[in-house]
Scaffold this active site. Structure first.
Site, PDB file in Angstrom:
ATOM      1  N   ASP A   1      32.249  47.594  35.631  1.00 16.02           N
ATOM      2  CA  ASP A   1      31.857  46.754  36.753  1.00 16.02           C
ATOM      3  C   ASP A   1      33.141  46.139  37.318  1.00 16.02           C
ATOM      4  O   ASP A   1      34.236  46.309  36.768  1.00 16.02           O
ATOM      5  CB  ASP A   1      30.828  45.693  36.333  1.00 16.02           C
ATOM      6  CG  ASP A   1      29.997  45.217  37.540  1.00 16.02           C
ATOM      7  OD1 ASP A   1      30.460  45.409  38.688  1.00 16.02           O
ATOM      8  OD2 ASP A   1      28.911  44.649  37.349  1.00 16.02           O
TER       9      ASP A   1
HETATM   10  C1  BGC Z   1      28.206  43.979  40.614  1.00 14.62           C
HETATM   11  C2  BGC Z   1      27.829  45.441  40.627  1.00 14.62           C
HETATM   12  C3  BGC Z   1      28.328  46.077  41.896  1.00 14.62           C
HETATM   13  C4  BGC Z   1      29.824  45.886  41.964  1.00 14.62           C
HETATM   14  C5  BGC Z   1      30.459  46.541  43.168  1.00 14.62           C
HETATM   15  C6  BGC Z   1      29.669  43.750  40.906  1.00 14.62           C
HETATM   16  O1  BGC Z   1      29.960  42.411  41.102  1.00 14.62           O
HETATM   17  O2  BGC Z   1      27.855  43.431  39.363  1.00 14.62           O
HETATM   18  O3  BGC Z   1      26.447  45.590  40.491  1.00 14.62           O
HETATM   19  O4  BGC Z   1      27.970  47.415  41.943  1.00 14.62           O
HETATM   20  O5  BGC Z   1      30.094  44.498  42.020  1.00 14.62           O
HETATM   21  O6  BGC Z   1      30.217  45.861  44.319  1.00 14.62           O
END
Ligand code: BGC
Length: 740
Positions: free
Chosen positions: A269
């Site tokens: 993530d």
């Molecule tokens: C989130 C993810 C997301 C990623 C990219 C993160 O803060 O937890 O679910 O896909 O950002 O934007």
């Protein structure tokens, strides 16, 4: 479909294609490391720095670049100007639509309609792919039992089976049967794993989930996503039982690769590798890179620990080059499956892909099916437009094209939204006078200056339709709430409206279950619409006017009070389960009562132990009765299939859909089993006055679970089985699983 399978070790070493093997053997080390790095785009332009990085082979993927010509230019640099011509993965959070916005995922889950969910994902992929996006970070398949958690909006609810089926439908919609076809993109099952169990529903918090619970409740949707061919997985931000998911070798190697044989790659993530140090798992970013990479995390999102440290970690033999080759091979294989090596750059001409009529039709259909009718006193709904002279439309969400879209709509455009007000005005005959009063600036306002005007209009009306709830910003990532009552002074507004003595219909737009207990008795009807997306208006207008019949069912339990959380239908029985006989409210306890007189059961003294609305609940304008629940046999062996038949009778006045749900309980097991578990469901259309026989079949997999020794097995013994229109169904039969 089976949501889990046996634990046998399965190989996850993909057979690499000729092209990928060839590329791997020609790659310099930095080009390999580059494939493991995802960098952030510059939103609409390409900086010289980014261009040079791509040219030099330091970038495998770009996140957050959705300008078609810019994406084209980046791919052009990657394919024409870099040494090996490896195309880029262009990632974006396309969560519930790209331009055409569908209901938030929790709303989609309320449709219990895998076909529609798949179609919505297919349309989202088509629109996103038209600007060159080839990878979405969806579906989010975290089991969510806590409505305080803002990300429940993005989830498919609390049930492992429903979430598995709908998550797989999304994977199918995004990827199709061949990802290289134009309009298909790679899916990403996230957040692996356990993110939804965050303590007190606060985002990014700690999760402690016993292995048995993890395997039986939280992992099945991910297993299903892996089996459905999801190209990628995302590791979670959260700390799972003391080992943050992004550095958790047990999760990514043992479960995902060895047990499930996952063939795609895992992305972190956003900066979650870097955050391992903040968690206190690692001392520095070099340590974080080593920990994450050796745990099986293939690609790093945005932070740069791989880029900075992998080379040195290889030199010091703390990371193995074979593992690097393995990860690069997986990433290149996904690029190949997407056809990126062979496809031309995308055409920047996107006009045709967005807001196609078919897409808007699907958006309307799924929004219609996702609305859940929670209450309909005196059949206040539907409103008979022929016999109504004046509808007072009230509330901050009745005419707000932005808020109806919900969270995670990076690319959504509120100017394309059709609001409830505009749809109702077009749908009603001119004889109906519709007055509109926003009454509150936002759902969070406390000012009451606009109330008198709204009350004056309402006082003239035959029926009051109040559109209340939560603005989009109150749910989603990092948007958690400790109090989940209607925010601002909405409750006061409802109370004042109730004093007028007119029929009140509440339409609730929200990103989570709200605690409706304080106002539920003050209104006649409640239509829970979640955040329904672009076509909220036409969907809701049809339902209000009886052009469509509500058929959504709750994918998550609605508590009475926040203090009941976590509250979910598939709870364990405990040794002292609550029953109505034992229930006592603290106001009814005589002073100085002896300690043991209080029922001695699993209850709170200040609220009933039941939810306000149970999982699977949802009314229709029609009525359904269930009868003739028949099993093909009452003793089944492991190799047999149990056929279950039930008759669903539409006894009301409307042709309507009903979601027929089948639950079981394994009465005695080596590890205690939930009091009810959803095993199958079927959405059926039954004409008024008619009945339909619905047939399910269960096999050994449906009766299996992870036992006390973490083995996937079905244990012999007695089971209960129920079929009905919600998890509270009492239409029951029993059967026994016998050896043989
Ligand atoms: C989130 C993810 C997301 C990623 C990219 C993160 O803060 O937890 O679910 O896909 O950002 O934007």
């Amino acid at each position: 479909m089976h949501v889990a399978a046996d634990m046998a070790k399965v190989s996850s070493n993909p057979r690499l294609s000729e092209r990928v093997s060839q590329l791997l053997s020609n790659m310099h080390l930095h080009e390999k490391i580059g494939q493991l790095c995802q960098v952030s785009g510059c939103e609409g332009h390409v900086s010289e720095h980014l261009a040079q990085q791509v040219r030099d082979g330091w970038v495998g993927s770009v996140i957050n670049e959705v300008d078609g010509p810019t994406v084209n230019y980046l791919q052009h640099i990657a394919k024409q100007e870099s040494r090996l011509g490896i195309p880029l993965l262009i990632g974006r959070d396309v969560i519930h639509g790209f331009k055409t916005i569908f209901p938030i995922p929790l709303g989609q889950a309320a449709s219990w309609n895998a076909e529609l969910v798949e179609q919505a994902a297919r349309i989202a992929a088509l629109e996103a792919n038209s600007v060159g996006v080839n990878w979405t970070f969806a579906p989010m398949i975290d089991i969510s039992r806590d409505p305080r958690w803002g990300r429940i909006a993005e989830s498919l609810g609390e049930d492992p089976y429903l979430c598995s089926i709908l998550g797989a439908a999304m994977v199918d919609g995004f990827q199709g049967t061949d990802m290289s076809e134009s309009g298909q993109i790679a899916a990403c099952a996230k957040h692996f794993a356990g993110y939804g169990a965050t303590e007190s529903g606060r985002d990014y918090g700690t999760t402690n989930i016993p292995e048995n619970e993890l395997r039986n409740i939280y992992l099945p949707p991910f297993k299903m996503a892996s089996d459905s061919g999801a190209a990628t997985f995302m590791s979670s931000f959260s700390d799972l039982n003391g080992v943050p998911a992004s550095g958790n070798r047990w999760l990514m190697k043992k479960i995902l690769r060895e047990e499930w044989g996952f063939k795609g790659f895992v992305v972190s993530d956003w900066e979650s590798i870097y955050q391992l140090e903040i968690h206190g798992l690692t001392e520095n970013s070099r340590d974080s890179a080593q920990k994450a990479f050796n745990a099986g995390l293939d690609m790093e999102m945005v932070s740069t620990t791989y880029r900075e440290h992998l080379e040195e970690l290889l030199e010091t033999k703390q990371v193995d080059i074979a593992q690097v080759d393995h990860s690069v091979g997986l990433i290149l294989s996904v690029k190949e499956q997407l056809g990126l090596f062979d496809k031309d750059c995308q055409s920047p001409d996107t006009a045709d892909a967005f807001y196609q009529q078919e897409s808007l039709d699907v958006a309307k259909q799924i929004a219609t099916q996702s609305c859940v009718l929670l209450k309909n006193h005196n059949q206040t709904l539907p409103i008979n437009a022929q016999e109504t002279q004046h509808i007072a439309l009230i509330g901050p969400l009745a005419d707000d094209g932005f808020e109806q879209l919900g969270t995670w709509i990076f690319d959504g455009e509120p100017q394309h939204s059709v609001t409830i007000r505009s749809a109702l005005e077009s749908a009603c005959p001119s004889s109906v006078n519709i007055t509109y009063d926003r009454a509150m600036a936002t759902t969070r306002s406390y000012t009451t200056d606009l109330y008198s005007q709204a009350l004056a209009s309402a006082n003239q009306a035959d029926v009051i339709v109040m559109c209340v709830g939560e603005e989009a910003i109150l749910s989603g990532e990092a948007h958690c709430r400790a109090d989940i009552d209607l925010p601002g002074s909405q409750m006061e507004l409802i109370e004042k409206m109730a004093e007028l003595g007119k029929p009140i219909v509440l339409v609730v737009l929200a990103g989570r279950p709200l605690t409706l207990e304080p106002i539920i008795e003050k209104v006649d009807s409640v239509l829970y619409a979640w955040h329904p997306g672009t076509m909220a208006g036409p969907a809701i207008a049809d339902l209000l006017l009886g052009e469509a019949v509500p058929s959504g069912k709750l994918p998550v339990t609605f508590p009475r009070k926040v203090g009941q959380i976590p509250l979910y239908y598939n709870q364990k029985n405990s040794g002292k389960p609550a029953t109505n006989d034992q229930y006592i409210h603290m106001n009814d306890i005589p002073p100085r009562s002896p300690q043991t007189s209080l029922g001695m059961a699993a209850i709170h003294l200040d609220t009933h132990f039941s939810p306000l609305f149970e999982f699977g609940f949802g009314l229709s304008y029609s009525q359904f009765t269930y009868s003739q629940l028949m099993l093909s046999q009452h003793h089944i062996s492991r190799s047999e299939t149990l056929e279950v038949a039930v008759t669903v009778h539409n006894t009301g006045d409307w042709d309507a859909d009903e979601v027929v749900q089948l639950y079981i309980r394994d009465l005695v097991a080596s590890a205690t089993r939930p009091v009810k578990e959803l095993k199958q469901f079927s959405r059926v259309h039954v004409k008024r006055g008619e009945h339909k026989k619905v047939i399910f079949s269960l096999n050994i997999n449906d009766l299996s679970f992870y036992n006390d020794e973490m083995q996937w097995t079905a244990e012999t013994g007695h089971f209960h089985l129920w079929v009905g229109g919600s998890s509270a169904t009492t239409l029951q039969q029993g059967f026994e699983l016998i050896n043989g």
